[in-house]
Motif scaffolding. Structure first.
Motif, PDB file in Angstrom:
ATOM      1  N   PRO A 135      70.343  -1.483 102.555  1.00 19.16           N
ATOM      2  CA  PRO A 135      69.871  -1.386 101.447  1.00 19.16           C
ATOM      3  C   PRO A 135      71.319  -0.660 100.776  1.00 19.16           C
ATOM      4  O   PRO A 135      71.647   0.216 101.373  1.00 19.16           O
ATOM      5  CB  PRO A 135      69.242  -0.883 101.319  1.00 19.16           C
ATOM      6  N   TYR A 136      71.797  -1.342  99.797  1.00 23.21           N
ATOM      7  CA  TYR A 136      73.094  -0.845  99.039  1.00 23.21           C
ATOM      8  C   TYR A 136      72.821   0.556  98.116  1.00 23.21           C
ATOM      9  O   TYR A 136      72.101   0.877  97.557  1.00 23.21           O
ATOM     10  CB  TYR A 136      74.005  -1.773  98.437  1.00 23.21           C
ATOM     11  N   LYS A 137      73.647   1.916  98.293  1.00 21.70           N
ATOM     12  CA  LYS A 137      73.406   2.924  97.930  1.00 21.70           C
ATOM     13  C   LYS A 137      74.438   3.134  96.762  1.00 21.70           C
ATOM     14  O   LYS A 137      75.439   2.836  97.620  1.00 21.70           O
ATOM     15  CB  LYS A 137      73.280   3.459  98.814  1.00 21.70           C
ATOM     16  N   GLU A 138      74.521   3.722  95.499  1.00 19.27           N
ATOM     17  CA  GLU A 138      75.126   3.351  94.981  1.00 19.27           C
ATOM     18  C   GLU A 138      76.663   4.326  95.026  1.00 19.27           C
ATOM     19  O   GLU A 138      77.584   4.481  95.420  1.00 19.27           O
ATOM     20  CB  GLU A 138      74.766   4.639  93.632  1.00 19.27           C
ATOM     21  N   GLY A 262      67.778  -3.784  90.990  1.00 15.90           N
ATOM     22  CA  GLY A 262      67.643  -5.171  92.042  1.00 15.90           C
ATOM     23  C   GLY A 262      65.769  -4.428  92.165  1.00 15.90           C
ATOM     24  O   GLY A 262      66.007  -2.748  91.675  1.00 15.90           O
ATOM     25  N   THR A 263      65.506  -5.253  93.092  1.00 17.49           N
ATOM     26  CA  THR A 263      64.201  -4.321  93.447  1.00 17.49           C
ATOM     27  C   THR A 263      63.827  -4.027  94.118  1.00 17.49           C
ATOM     28  O   THR A 263      63.015  -3.080  94.427  1.00 17.49           O
ATOM     29  CB  THR A 263      63.348  -6.092  93.700  1.00 17.49           C
ATOM     30  N   ASP A 302      69.157  -0.348  97.069  1.00 20.15           N
ATOM     31  CA  ASP A 302      68.654   1.353  97.470  1.00 20.15           C
ATOM     32  C   ASP A 302      68.087   1.165  95.741  1.00 20.15           C
ATOM     33  O   ASP A 302      69.112   1.677  95.020  1.00 20.15           O
ATOM     34  CB  ASP A 302      68.837   2.019  98.003  1.00 20.15           C
ATOM     35  N   ALA A 303      67.068   0.456  95.008  1.00 19.15           N
ATOM     36  CA  ALA A 303      66.787   0.923  94.068  1.00 19.15           C
ATOM     37  C   ALA A 303      66.151   2.095  93.397  1.00 19.15           C
ATOM     38  O   ALA A 303      65.893   2.550  92.309  1.00 19.15           O
ATOM     39  CB  ALA A 303      65.581  -0.047  93.167  1.00 19.15           C
ATOM     40  N   GLN A 304      66.052   3.082  94.209  1.00 23.23           N
ATOM     41  CA  GLN A 304      65.821   4.990  93.691  1.00 23.23           C
ATOM     42  C   GLN A 304      66.451   4.939  92.118  1.00 23.23           C
ATOM     43  O   GLN A 304      65.847   6.066  91.285  1.00 23.23           O
ATOM     44  CB  GLN A 304      65.753   5.290  94.848  1.00 23.23           C
TER      45      GLN A 304
END
Ligand code: UD1
Length: 335
Positions: A135-138, A262-263, A302-304
């Motif tokens: 997952p993509y992380k900022e 994103g979810t 990555d929606a954290q």
């Protein structure tokens, strides 16, 4: 808050205006209607009982934009306006760079003149480019893209970040959307592109309504569980609510902040097709065709960070997305 929404008559913009009005904010829509219809303003009024102010102008037109800013005290801007067709951007790069960059810089100049310091930008997961693992992380390097459209997002993120460095009392929130689909529950607002749709869900909607013969799934031989690409589809109303949360955050923060919306889950094209069939009790004609240039096999968010700093998570299910998309496509086809 008085919020100026560029591209407020478009797909994501119109849903966001509804959420703003429902939350008690005032919305001032700036849209040149180059890819939206004027009756969206009426539809927003039907849904909310309030009519947003509307200026039919190109937001690269500084003089016209100044008039919109002079009409009331603008507290924040949400900037959706921009060209967004990936394939077209490859054929017409200058048009994309000129339009998307000019409008953003003009907007920033006019905001500076009027002392407006809160900016929410409509960015995209495309800024993570082809090389980051999902997952993509900022905090991953977001300095690549696969099309001029995507590069305009990368460049505008850069412009805003540099602007914030020079103006530390400014706040820019860079919202990186994954794949918004779905429509307003009223069936009055949705994704209704001009011409033949490029994106998956509007294409499915036209096939379901009998306006297009069949869906071609682009590639069945990707290294994914069923061979079709995986994406993080999220409901447009969740996305709209994310803008509201970003606005609340920006109200008492400064600096530039990139945030994924994103979810956090990926599903495949085939899974989405089958979910659409189940949710709407119909069969969707489709064939598996060749891959589309530029498509990545799989990515999701990555929606954290959105949850931690905005208190936002997506709440709608894939079934909600499929049902509302069909409701909108069905109604649109009847008109
Ligand atoms: C694209 C852009 C993204 C942009 C988004 C919304 C790229 C790499 N990404 O996302 O930057 O923000 O559109 O405009 O260009 N598909 C089919 N058949 C179709 C249409 C699509 O199988 O007729 C598949 C695609 O191969 C893809 C998935 O459906 O796997 C989603 O496609 P789409 O809706 O176009 O979005 P993205 O390409 O993910």
């Amino acid at each position: 808050m008085n919020v100026l929404v560029t591209g407020g008559a478009g797909y994501i913009g119109s849903h966001t205006v509804v959420e703003l009005l429902n939350a008690g904010h005032e919305a001032v829509i700036v849209d040149d209607l180059s890819n939206a219809k004027a009756d969206v303003i009426d539809r927003i009024e039907t849904i909310t009982g309030k009519r947003p102010a509307f200026h039919q102008i190109d937001c690269a037109d500084g003089a016209a934009l100044r008039r919109a800013f002079a009409s009331c005290k603008i507290d924040a801007v949400i900037h959706f306006a921009g060209f967004k067709a990936v394939g077209e951007s490859v054929r017409k790069p200058l048009q994309y760079y000129r339009n998307n960059l000019d409008s953003t810089m003009t907007l920033l100049e006019v905001m500076e003149e009027f002392g407006c310091k809160k900016f929410i930008f409509s960015s995209s997961a495309t800024v993570y480019g082809p090389n980051n693992p999902h997952p993509y992380k900022e905090d991953m390097p977001a300095i690549q893209s696969s099309s001029p459209y995507g590069w305009t997002k990368v460049m505008i993120e850069r412009i805003l970040t540099d602007y914030v460095t020079a103006h530390p009392d400014f706040c820019a929130i860079l919202l990186r959307y994954f794949n918004p689909i779905g429509a307003h529950e009223s069936g009055l607002l949705g994704d209704d592109p001009n011409g033949i749709p490029n994106n998956l869900m509007p294409y499915i909607g036209r096939v379901a309504a009998g306006q297009l013969e069949k869906l071609t799934i682009f590639g069945g031989d990707y290294p994914t569980p069923d061979g079709t690409c995986q994406r993080d589809y999220l409901h447009v109303v969740d996305l709209a609510v994310g803008h509201l949360k970003a606005l609340e955050y920006a109200a008492d923060h400064t600096g530039a902040e990139a945030i994924n919306l994103g979810t956090g889950h990926g599903i495949s094209v085939l899974e989405l097709v089958h979910a659409f069939e189940t949710a709407n009790q119909m069969k969707l004609p489709y064939v598996i065709g060749p891959r589309r240039d530029g498509d990545l096999p799989a990515f999701w968010a990555d929606a954290q960070k959105a949850e931690t700093i905005l208190g936002w998570t997506a709440t709608h299910s894939v079934e909600d997305m499929c049902r509302s998309s069909w409701e909108f496509a069905r109604k649109s086809a009847e008109q």
